[in-house]
Design an enzyme around this catalytic site. Structure first.
Site, PDB file in Angstrom:
ATOM      1  N   ASP A 125       0.850  -1.194   0.000  1.00 47.80           N
ATOM      2  CA  ASP A 125       0.000   0.000   0.000  1.00 47.80           C
ATOM      3  C   ASP A 125       0.894   1.255   0.000  1.00 47.80           C
ATOM      4  O   ASP A 125       1.804   1.357   0.826  1.00 47.80           O
ATOM      5  CB  ASP A 125      -0.861  -0.053   1.278  1.00 47.80           C
ATOM      6  CG  ASP A 125      -1.943   0.999   1.309  1.00 47.80           C
ATOM      7  OD1 ASP A 125      -2.379   1.438   0.229  1.00 47.80           O
ATOM      8  OD2 ASP A 125      -2.361   1.369   2.430  1.00 47.80           O
ATOM      9  N   GLU A 175      -0.967   5.896  -8.711  1.00 47.79           N
ATOM     10  CA  GLU A 175      -1.781   6.975  -8.151  1.00 47.79           C
ATOM     11  C   GLU A 175      -1.541   8.307  -8.853  1.00 47.79           C
ATOM     12  O   GLU A 175      -0.418   8.676  -9.161  1.00 47.79           O
ATOM     13  CB  GLU A 175      -1.507   7.145  -6.648  1.00 47.79           C
ATOM     14  CG  GLU A 175      -2.346   8.286  -6.045  1.00 47.79           C
ATOM     15  CD  GLU A 175      -2.328   8.339  -4.530  1.00 47.79           C
ATOM     16  OE1 GLU A 175      -2.216   7.286  -3.890  1.00 47.79           O
ATOM     17  OE2 GLU A 175      -2.440   9.457  -3.999  1.00 47.79           O
ATOM     18  N   GLY A 189     -11.314   4.470   2.967  1.00 50.47           N
ATOM     19  CA  GLY A 189     -12.655   3.879   3.074  1.00 50.47           C
ATOM     20  C   GLY A 189     -13.313   4.047   4.438  1.00 50.47           C
ATOM     21  O   GLY A 189     -14.533   3.908   4.562  1.00 50.47           O
TER      22      GLY A 189
END
Ligand code: 13P
Length: 287
Positions: free
Chosen positions: A84, A135, A209
């Protein structure tokens, strides 16, 4: 079964649901997430930040633990082990260490440098069948010391980076890591729609999230989000359950101090959080 995230996200995109990425910190976290995914017959992505990787001794330890646990627990649902917000060096290390998926987050570089480094990571990762997330724009807030300003992604840049052969794309749309502030403006759905149009069907990733209202999650999925990252929420529910156990003095009754008992309520709390998210994201029964 340890797999890259490419196929599970392609299916999610086609089936209009999202696969959860739940970040891991230790053995309890990993076991709770794997068991819940198996019970719900859902694909799952285990996220590992560079900080969490270091905390667990290093990426090799993490990869060995996850693959052995998949085996020992008889996990048959598709599982991706994913770096991540990786640095360039971190992504290379994970590719060597046995991860099945990596995120290279070059969003803080000038765009051309992001393109250059992403291209390199795609080449190295794909040679080993490992999926790549890139990203553009940035996710607000702080995660593991990485500070993001929360810049909404430019659809033209999203299109350019998608054309490099990446497997899925994180694009900032007003999302933030950690708990959302009271005055948060919400997700920018216009930007999301434009990004999806510009990237012609690329599975999109929604970071941050934790705490996004259910209707916004559902709308984001309907507009092309196929992967949703959750980290803080598992930490909060784990901490609350552990605090309750101690405040009730349960660690001082009998052998309540035994770590297998002490960490039990937190473990169950993670399972419950993951269960709720898998149901919300629609990935139950899709393994
Ligand atoms: P939260 O901690 O806000 O759930 O974000 C997780 C995330 O996006 C990991 O990259």
């Amino acid at each position: 079964m340890l797999v890259s995230a490419t196929e599970m996200l392609r299916k999610a995109k086609e089936g209009h649901y999202a696969v959860g990425q739940f970040n891991i910190n230790n053995l309890e976290w990993t076991k709770a997430i794997l068991q819940t995914a198996q019970e719900m017959n859902s694909p799952v992505i285990l996220g590992v930040s560079e900080g969490a990787g270091k905390y667990m001794s290093g990426f090799k330890t993490v990869a060995a633990m996850v693959s052995a646990m998949i085996d020992d627990l008889g996990i048959t649902v598709p599982v991706a082990l994913h770096l991540d917000h990786g640095t360039y060096e971190g992504a290379k290390k994970c590719i060597e260490a046995g991860f099945s998926s990596v995120m290279f987050d070059g969003s803080h570089y000038p765009f051309d440098e992001n393109v250059e480094k992403t291209t390199e990571i795609v080449k190295t990762a794909h040679a080993k069948g490992i999926s790549v997330e890139a990203e553009v724009g940035s996710i607000g807030g702080v995660e593991d010391g990485v500070v993001g300003t929360g810049e909404v992604a430019d659809p033209a840049e999203c299109a350019k980076i998608s054309a490099l052969g990446i497997d899925f794309l994180a694009a900032g749309i007003g999302n933030i890591h950690g708990v959302y502030p009271e005055n948060w403006a919400g997700l920018d759905f216009d930007a999301l729609a434009k990004i999806q149009q510009a990237t012609s069907g690329m599975p999109l990733v929604l970071h941050g999230g934790t705490g996004i209202p259910e209707e916004m999650i559902k709308k984001a999925i309907s507009l092309g989000v196929s992967k949703i990252n959750v980290n803080t929420e598992c930490q909060l529910t784990f901490a609350a359950a552990t605090r309750k156990y101690i405040e009730e003095g349960k660690d001082q009754k009998g052998k309540g101090y035994d770590p297998r008992k002490l960490l039990g309520p937190g473990f169950e709390a993670i399972k419950e959080t993951v269960r709720l998210k898998i149901n919300l994201f629609g990935s139950a029964g899709k393994a």
